[in-house]
Motif scaffolding. Structure first.
Motif: not given
Length: 664
Positions: A482, A423, A444, A475, A435-437, A484, A441
């Motif tokens: 983050q 991301g 998950h 990201r 903004t993009r995962d 996961v 993500q």
């Protein structure tokens, strides 16, 4: 005789179809017989001949109540007695007539009256008899009732109005068109057969009709109908074995005009039990195959089937044969579909179809690893179905309620791969407007499938290794990690061990991905699975494209088994799809599959053994990076044996090269 029975007798003598008819020449029920009439009488010596020239026989009598009656003898056998079940019921108040007293039988030449009850008698001018041959104007008594027998001829004016000419072409076409319309309206095969038989009975003036189906030695009366379009009870459906046998053997239509006196069929079951005076039997033929028979019968005296009746019945039989053949083809297709569906259900593992021993081991491995959280590496040639394996592992795992996210590592440009995996935030690079995962993500709580993981560039392999170890992603353009919760399944068609040797794939990442390896065999190694898959694809694409293709020809099946299938299942699927779309025949042959040169001659056992050994030696040699000494050690053979196999391949190696190889 009761008025209702009198009326029934008269009505049965009326015209029943386009052929011959028995004339309604009698006075109305209950009227007094006139001594002179407009009918010609015939002498006794002409009875046998006259009955076939529109003459009819009758009995005149006066009931004990004083009412004169006339009964027409239109049946082969007519019974007389006090019981209401008789054809002619006469109640004399128990003065001498038995319940079933006598019968009048026409044997094809003479009418004969005989007693049925052992205590019954026939009074002829004061003489008591048990049997009497009747001549024109013969008189006899039963109990206290006198009967007068007459044989009457139809006048020329009446005879000339009868429709005895064959059906014209236009009329026959109309009748068949009308029948075709009725068949289109009927949906069930039995309803269609009933419509066919009703029309045949109506057009020929028959009293009874049967559709008989033949299957080997089995004989089945599928439909039995009378002129009133009602079912004939089973106990009244006894047909003549001799008639059926003759028509089945000769495959020719049969007409018997005088069944009672015919030397071949007079004793047949249907002539006796159904009291038939004439019968017509036509075979149901389709592509020189005998499917059954149409059997029609008449029970009225002096009535026969004509050439016109035969022609229209044969035309109707053609429709019936086509109907039966189509019905049997549909039944066979339904049975094949059910067998194939059952076979597929028995020989499939989720969406994976196959029953070969090589694939059975794969199924067992899937069942074991699906219950765990370990990483899985699926290997195999392109087109073997590696993504299906990943889907089946996910479907059987505890994460089945979560997402299954797939990414093809070889289809995404290198400069976009990191953003796709992890991301990015807005402004991280040119064009990052939002903004993009990434895929990690998105997966998950579920499973991430990394297809063609061997195509990942080295810099991304390092980041992927970190994610697999820590379950944390960051990201692109952001410093906040983050967490996961994912399970990773990877797949590749490459030899990753060889890629480690040449430095294109990290060894530590390989061990992180390859906790459990599931190797998919190539289609050429799966035996009959190629045919099983081809039939599955045929069924699927025939339905999808509404194609009129039923199966594979024998040469196509041979080609499916012998072809190497370098593109594996994906190539097979495309070949069958193309064949279904373009094939104009019910069966796909090897030309439709593009496999004209695929069939290979059978090898002897020695040749097959030699070919396998050559292939296996080369496979182990490739796995060992070309090291012949190590290959010989693994195969427990002398190194010179490996050299001889390479020499047969035209490798051109010499002994000095072998020595160099030994030092490696």
């Amino acid at each position: 005789m009761q008025p209702a029975r009198e009326s029934a007798n008269r009505d049965t003598c009326r015209k029943r179809g386009p052929g011959r008819q028995v004339p309604r020449a009698a006075p109305s029920a209950g009227s007094v017989w006139q001594g002179k009439s407009s009918f010609r009488t015939v002498t006794a010596g002409k009875i046998g001949r006259a009955i076939y020239h529109h003459q009819v026989a009758c009995l005149r009598f006066t009931e004990p109540s004083g009412v004169p009656r006339i009964a027409w003898l239109y049946k082969t056998t007519t019974t007389l007695g006090r019981a209401q079940g008789n054809d002619i019921a006469v109640d004399d108040g128990h003065k001498g007539i038995a319940q079933y007293h006598a019968q009048v039988h026409f044997n094809g030449r003479d009418f004969v009256v005989s007693t049925l009850d052992e205590h019954a008698e026939i009074d002829v001018q004061g003489k008591r008899k048990r049997r009497l041959r009747l001549n024109h104007e013969s008189t006899f008594s039963l109990g206290g009732v006198s009967f007068h027998f007459s044989l009457l001829a139809v006048p020329e004016s009446a005879s000339s109005t009868q429709d005895t000419s064959p059906l014209g072409a236009s009329q026959g076409s109309r009748e068949l068109a009308e029948l075709g319309q009725r068949l289109m309206e009927a949906t069930e095969p039995r309803s269609q057969l009933e419509a066919i038989l009703d029309r045949a009975v109506e057009l020929t003036g028959a009293d009874k009709g049967f559709v008989v189906l033949l299957a080997g030695d089995e004989v089945e009366i599928a439909v039995a109908r009378n002129i009133e379009r009602k079912e004939i009870p089973a106990h009244q459906s006894q047909l003549s074995d001799s008639v059926l046998k003759k028509v089945a053997e000769t495959r020719q239509a049969l007409i018997v005009d005088d069944a009672v006196n015919d030397s071949m069929f007079a004793s047949s079951r249907s002539v006796i039990s159904l009291q038939l005076s004439a019968l017509l039997c036509v075979p149901l033929l389709a592509q020189n195959q005998l499917l059954g028979l149409i059997y029609l019968g008449m029970d009225g005296l002096g009535r026969t089937f004509s050439k016109a009746h035969l022609e229209i019945t044969q035309a109707i039989a053609g429709l019936a044969a086509l109907l039966l053949q189509n019905s049997r083809v549909l039944d066979a297709l339904r049975a094949d579909r059910e067998r194939l569906t059952q076979a597929l259900s028995d020989q499939r593992f989720g969406d994976i179809i196959g029953s070969s021993q090589a694939l059975t081991g794969v199924f067992r491995a899937i069942e074991k690893v699906a219950r765990t959280e370990v990483s899985v590496l699926v290997t195999g040639e392109t087109g073997t179905g590696k993504e299906l394996i990943a889907r089946e592992i996910h479907r059987r795992s505890q994460r089945r309620e979560g997402p299954l996210v797939t990414i093809n590592c070889g289809a995404i440009p290198e400069n976009l791969m990191e953003s796709e995996l992890f991301g990015h935030v807005r402004g991280a690079f040119t064009g990052a407007a939002t903004t993009r995962d990434g895929k990690f993500q998105a997966a998950h709580g579920g499973t991430l499938f990394l297809d063609e993981v061997g195509e990942l560039p080295l810099n991304l392999q390092v980041k992927l290794l970190r994610v697999l170890q820590d379950r944390v992603v960051t990201r692109l353009g952001e410093n906040r990690p983050q967490t996961v919760d994912i399970r990773v399944i990877a797949a590749t068609h490459k030899n990753l061990e060889a890629a480690q040797a040449d430095g294109s794939f990290r060894e530590d990442l390989f061990y992180r991905l390859n906790v459990i390896n599931i190797h998919l065999p190539a289609l050429r190694e799966r035996g009959e699975d190629a045919v099983l898959l081809a039939k599955y694809f045929l069924k699927r694409f025939s339905t999808e494209y509404d194609a009129n293709v039923r199966g594979f020809a024998a040469d196509a099946l041979d080609a499916l088994r012998s072809y190497e299938w370098p593109g594996n299942v994906r190539q097979l699927e495309n070949r069958v799809r193309k064949a279904v779309v373009l094939c104009e025949k019910p069966l796909i042959d090897k030309r439709d599959l593009g496999l004209e040169g695929a069939s290979q001659p059978l090898l002897t056992l020695a040749e097959a053994r030699e070919a396998f050994q050559m292939r296996y030696v080369l496979e182990v040699l490739e796995r060992n990076g070309g090291n012949r000494t190590k290959t010989a050690r693994d195969l427990d053979v002398d190194p010179r044996t490996i050299f001889r196999y390479l020499e047969r391949q035209g490798d051109g190696l010499d002994e000095s090269q072998s020595v160099v190889d030994a030092r490696a």
